[in-house]
Design an enzyme around this catalytic site. Structure first.
Site, short mmCIF file in Angstrom:
data_model
loop_
_atom_site.label_atom_id
_atom_site.label_comp_id
_atom_site.label_asym_id
_atom_site.label_seq_id
_atom_site.Cartn_x
_atom_site.Cartn_y
_atom_site.Cartn_z
N ARG A 51 -2.86 9.11 18.24
CA ARG A 51 -2.43 9.76 19.54
C ARG A 51 -2.02 10.57 19.49
O ARG A 51 -2.51 11.98 20.29
CB ARG A 51 -0.89 9.57 19.35
CG ARG A 51 -0.34 8.36 20.49
CD ARG A 51 1.30 8.04 21.30
NE ARG A 51 1.96 8.41 19.60
CZ ARG A 51 3.35 8.11 19.33
NH1 ARG A 51 4.05 8.43 20.50
NH2 ARG A 51 3.87 7.88 18.09
N LYS A 148 0.12 -6.12 8.43
CA LYS A 148 1.64 -6.64 8.22
C LYS A 148 2.63 -5.70 8.13
O LYS A 148 1.94 -4.21 8.74
CB LYS A 148 1.49 -7.14 6.91
CG LYS A 148 2.41 -5.80 5.94
CD LYS A 148 2.95 -6.34 4.88
CE LYS A 148 4.17 -6.02 4.50
NZ LYS A 148 4.48 -5.82 3.25
N HIS A 178 -3.09 -7.90 1.47
CA HIS A 178 -3.94 -7.25 1.08
C HIS A 178 -3.80 -7.90 -0.59
O HIS A 178 -4.83 -7.35 -1.06
CB HIS A 178 -3.70 -5.86 0.97
CG HIS A 178 -2.73 -5.21 0.77
ND1 HIS A 178 -1.48 -5.14 1.33
CD2 HIS A 178 -2.39 -4.70 -0.98
CE1 HIS A 178 -0.07 -4.73 -0.10
NE2 HIS A 178 -0.83 -4.92 -0.70
N LYS A 182 -6.93 -8.69 -4.12
CA LYS A 182 -6.42 -8.05 -5.11
C LYS A 182 -7.49 -8.96 -5.61
O LYS A 182 -8.07 -10.23 -6.11
CB LYS A 182 -5.82 -8.65 -5.78
CG LYS A 182 -4.30 -7.02 -4.79
CD LYS A 182 -3.41 -7.38 -5.60
CE LYS A 182 -2.29 -6.38 -5.34
NZ LYS A 182 -2.00 -5.17 -5.26
N ASP A 235 10.08 -8.88 3.25
CA ASP A 235 8.70 -8.02 2.66
C ASP A 235 7.80 -8.17 2.00
O ASP A 235 6.42 -7.74 2.16
CB ASP A 235 9.26 -6.75 2.72
CG ASP A 235 8.67 -5.05 2.52
OD1 ASP A 235 8.08 -5.17 2.75
OD2 ASP A 235 8.65 -5.14 1.52
N HIS A 240 3.03 -12.20 0.77
CA HIS A 240 2.67 -11.51 -0.04
C HIS A 240 2.94 -13.04 -1.80
O HIS A 240 2.03 -13.43 -2.09
CB HIS A 240 2.85 -10.36 -1.16
CG HIS A 240 2.86 -9.11 -0.44
ND1 HIS A 240 1.61 -9.33 0.20
CD2 HIS A 240 3.23 -8.64 -0.05
CE1 HIS A 240 1.92 -8.10 0.75
NE2 HIS A 240 2.60 -7.75 0.52
N LYS A 331 12.70 -4.32 -5.63
CA LYS A 331 12.79 -2.40 -5.70
C LYS A 331 13.30 -2.10 -6.57
O LYS A 331 14.63 -3.17 -7.27
CB LYS A 331 12.68 -1.99 -4.50
CG LYS A 331 12.90 -3.02 -3.62
CD LYS A 331 10.90 -2.06 -3.00
CE LYS A 331 10.69 -2.08 -1.66
NZ LYS A 331 8.69 -1.67 -1.95
P1 NAD Z 1 2.01 5.86 10.34
O1 NAD Z 1 2.95 5.71 11.45
O2 NAD Z 1 1.44 6.03 9.73
O3 NAD Z 1 0.69 5.68 11.68
C1 NAD Z 1 0.63 5.34 13.03
C2 NAD Z 1 -0.11 5.51 13.57
O4 NAD Z 1 -0.29 4.83 15.17
C3 NAD Z 1 -0.96 7.03 13.83
O5 NAD Z 1 -1.91 6.74 13.34
C4 NAD Z 1 -0.14 6.78 15.35
O6 NAD Z 1 -1.33 8.39 15.83
C5 NAD Z 1 -0.54 5.75 15.81
N1 NAD Z 1 0.20 5.53 17.42
C6 NAD Z 1 1.70 5.98 16.69
N2 NAD Z 1 1.73 5.31 18.65
C7 NAD Z 1 0.50 5.06 19.35
C8 NAD Z 1 0.64 4.63 20.55
N3 NAD Z 1 1.23 4.43 20.92
N4 NAD Z 1 -0.90 4.57 20.89
C9 NAD Z 1 -1.87 5.50 19.99
N5 NAD Z 1 -1.98 5.01 18.77
C10 NAD Z 1 -0.26 5.33 18.15
O7 NAD Z 1 1.85 4.37 10.07
P2 NAD Z 1 0.83 3.84 8.94
O8 NAD Z 1 2.37 3.69 7.58
O9 NAD Z 1 -0.52 3.96 9.04
O10 NAD Z 1 1.59 1.67 8.91
C11 NAD Z 1 0.82 1.47 10.04
C12 NAD Z 1 0.53 -0.26 10.21
O11 NAD Z 1 0.20 -1.03 8.54
C13 NAD Z 1 1.99 -1.03 9.98
O12 NAD Z 1 1.85 -1.87 10.77
C14 NAD Z 1 2.59 -0.99 8.69
O13 NAD Z 1 3.90 -1.84 8.47
C15 NAD Z 1 1.38 -1.04 7.83
N6 NAD Z 1 0.88 -0.97 6.47
C16 NAD Z 1 1.48 0.00 6.42
C17 NAD Z 1 1.31 0.09 4.67
C18 NAD Z 1 1.54 1.94 4.24
O14 NAD Z 1 1.23 1.98 3.09
N7 NAD Z 1 1.19 2.85 4.98
C19 NAD Z 1 1.02 -0.99 3.33
C20 NAD Z 1 1.43 -2.22 4.68
C21 NAD Z 1 1.08 -2.57 6.09
#
Ligand code: NAD
Length: 486
Positions: A51, A148, A178, A182, A235, A240, A331
């Site tokens: 965004r 996920k 993920h 591993k 979760d 996992h 946790k």
């Molecule tokens: P985040 O909130 O840091 O990032 C979200 C991203 O989505 C941003 O780049 C934002 O610009 C974009 N976004 C939001 N609304 C939007 C829209 N309407 N149009 C286009 N882009 C949009 O989230 P994250 O932590 O990076 O997680 C992303 C996904 O990965 C989620 O499904 C989360 O559950 C999964 N996930 C994250 C982690 C982690 O370690 N962060 C681990 C496992 C899974």
């Protein structure tokens, strides 16, 4: 012993959510490391789509920062970073609106592999899939990677699967877990099916029970809003731990290929008995000194969500009837550990009398930290005198065995993203697998929600609630210590 690197074919990889935490901490650094290893060809394009109002240059700056912050210093080679960022592009895009889709279409090329990584909140997965179709971007063979959580329950997982199925062929849908990427998890399959030593013993006749532990020291602060709606069961266990259980318990697939492996995993999930209330313990961490309690972390003083769960599962099939599988995750526990322990039965009779003792062998597969495999065997305590028996570990620590090459083993995300580009789905979950896992999880959650039972309190940095220990002790069994050391 370094693995041979074969470059993948040219690709366009679109990372929806390219400015987010996951993209910056895992996906982009992983792609850089593969580039450094020589696996990403000159014809590759990585397109961040999010965004934020950024141009290519500002996004490339963000990519440089992600590499600086999340790649080890010895791998940050300025010339390589400079050529890597030339592969990077950016589109400002709204998953729910019209902004950016035309520009994205303009960047995508014909004749190269096309992959879309949904690294956005799960609420946007369906929107993205539908918009890709609407704008004609899901060309034949285009792959989609879904993060996920995949659904919140069976109903929502089914709905998401249905949307994805309307937009992509199942053979092009990559549901990420993920854990499957591993190194040790894959080694688990090789240990089982690449050796003759274990397989004949891998059944209820010889295995007393199996323990799977995924313990973390961190709390849920920062992820509170999501976590309080999910809890440890959704979760960790549904995805996992279920995957680990499948790999431990499945029948040998006819070959190491996506559907052959996934068919066998699915059979395991479908053979799981419902979990009875007496075989399950839920917990929630309390405050300790300056460490806030779970309820403080999620800012919900009445929360009934579990930050810990231990349960006993049974698989009703010829191989496993009679061998319980104990699963435990939480946790704010004593140490950060993920491991599987296969505890074999004791010898039926000790020829060494009382002083000899009789303990069963144990095979411990450690996923983190100190990845490795240890087999506990009984030997004679050295020295004159009686026949005293002791247990010693036969230790295969990957760090020691593989030496410096260990540093070159790709992390889970690196491996999985390259598998997507290569079109290899073996380490990804199929739609029916995910639904079967929810079908097992849903009634367990519904039962405790109906009972209104509160999770049991436990102290931070402990082993969880006492009752979780009792789950094992009642049967004369013992959990392994939650400890850094193998
Ligand atoms: P985040 O909130 O840091 O990032 C979200 C991203 O989505 C941003 O780049 C934002 O610009 C974009 N976004 C939001 N609304 C939007 C829209 N309407 N149009 C286009 N882009 C949009 O989230 P994250 O932590 O990076 O997680 C992303 C996904 O990965 C989620 O499904 C989360 O559950 C999964 N996930 C994250 C982690 C982690 O370690 N962060 C681990 C496992 C899974």
């Amino acid at each position: 012993m370094a693995s041979r690197v074969i470059p993948v074919d040219p690709f366009d990889l679109v990372i929806f959510g390219g400015t987010g935490d996951l993209a910056c901490r895992k996906i982009i650094p992983g792609l850089y490391r593969r580039y450094l290893a020589g696996q990403i060809p000159p014809g590759a394009r990585i397109i961040g789509a999010a965004r934020a109002d950024l141009g290519h240059d500002a996004y490339r700056e963000m990519v440089r920062a992600a590499i600086r912050d999340h790649v080890s210093e010895n791998k940050q080679i300025p010339e390589t970073v400079a050529t890597f960022v030339e592969h990077i592009h950016y589109v400002q895009l709204d998953a729910r609106g019209v902004t950016g889709w035309k520009e994205l279409g303009g960047l995508l090329r014909k004749g190269v592999i096309r992959a879309f990584y949904f690294s956005v909140g799960p609420g946007l997965f369906a929107d993205l899939a539908e918009r890709l179709v609407q704008h004609g971007l899901n060309s034949a063979g285009a792959r989609v990677v879904v993060e996920k959580p995949f659904g919140h329950d069976l109903q929502s997982a089914r709905e998401l699967n249905a949307v994805l199925a309307r937009c992509f062929d199942e053979h092009h849908i990559y549901r990420i877990d993920h854990y499957l990427g591993k190194e040790t998890v894959q080694n688990l399959m090789v240990v089982r099916f690449g050796n003759t030593l274990f397989e004949p013993l891998w059944n209820a006749r010889y295995v007393d029970h199996i323990q799977i532990t995924v313990a973390e020291t961190v709390g849920v602060a920062g992820r509170g809003e999501y976590y309080d709606r999910a809890g440890a069961m959704r979760d960790m266990v549904q995805n996992h731990m279920m995957q680990l259980l499948c790999l431990i318990a499945m029948e040998p697939p006819s070959m190491f290929a996506a559907d052959a492996v996934r068919d066998e995993k699915l059979k395991v999930i479908r053979a799981l008995d419902p979990v009875s209330a007496g075989d399950l313990v839920r917990g929630q961490y309390t405050r300790k000194g300056d460490i806030p309690s779970y309820r403080e972390d999620v800012d919900n003083p009445d929360s009934l969500t579990e930050s810990f769960i231990a349960l006993k599962a049974h698989i009703s099939n010829w191989r496993w009837t009679g061998t319980p599988f104990y699963l435990r995750t939480g946790k704010r526990l004593k140490a950060r550990v993920s491991e599987i322990a296969v505890v074999f039965k004791k010898p039926p009779h000790s020829i060494f009398g009382r002083q000899g003792g009789r303990s069963g062998n144990m095979l411990v597969i450690r996923l983190q930290p100190n990845e490795g495999i240890v087999l506990n065997v009984t030997i004679k305590e050295p020295g004159p005198g009686g026949m005293r028996l002791i247990e010693v570990p036969l230790d295969m620590s990957f760090a020691e065995t593989l030496g410096e090459d260990r540093a070159d083993i790709p992390d889970a995300y690196e491996r999985l993203i390259m598998d997507v580009i290569r079109g290899n789905q073996t380490l990804f979950m199929r739609g029916d697998e995910v639904e079967a896992a929810w079908a097992w999880t849903d009634p367990v959650i519904a039962a405790w929600e109906e009972s209104g039972n509160e999770p049991l309190p436990y102290e931070p940095f402990s082993s969880g609630p006492e009752d979780a220990l009792m789950l094992m002790h009642r049967k004369g069994r013992r959990w392994r210590e939650i400890a850094d050391e193998l």
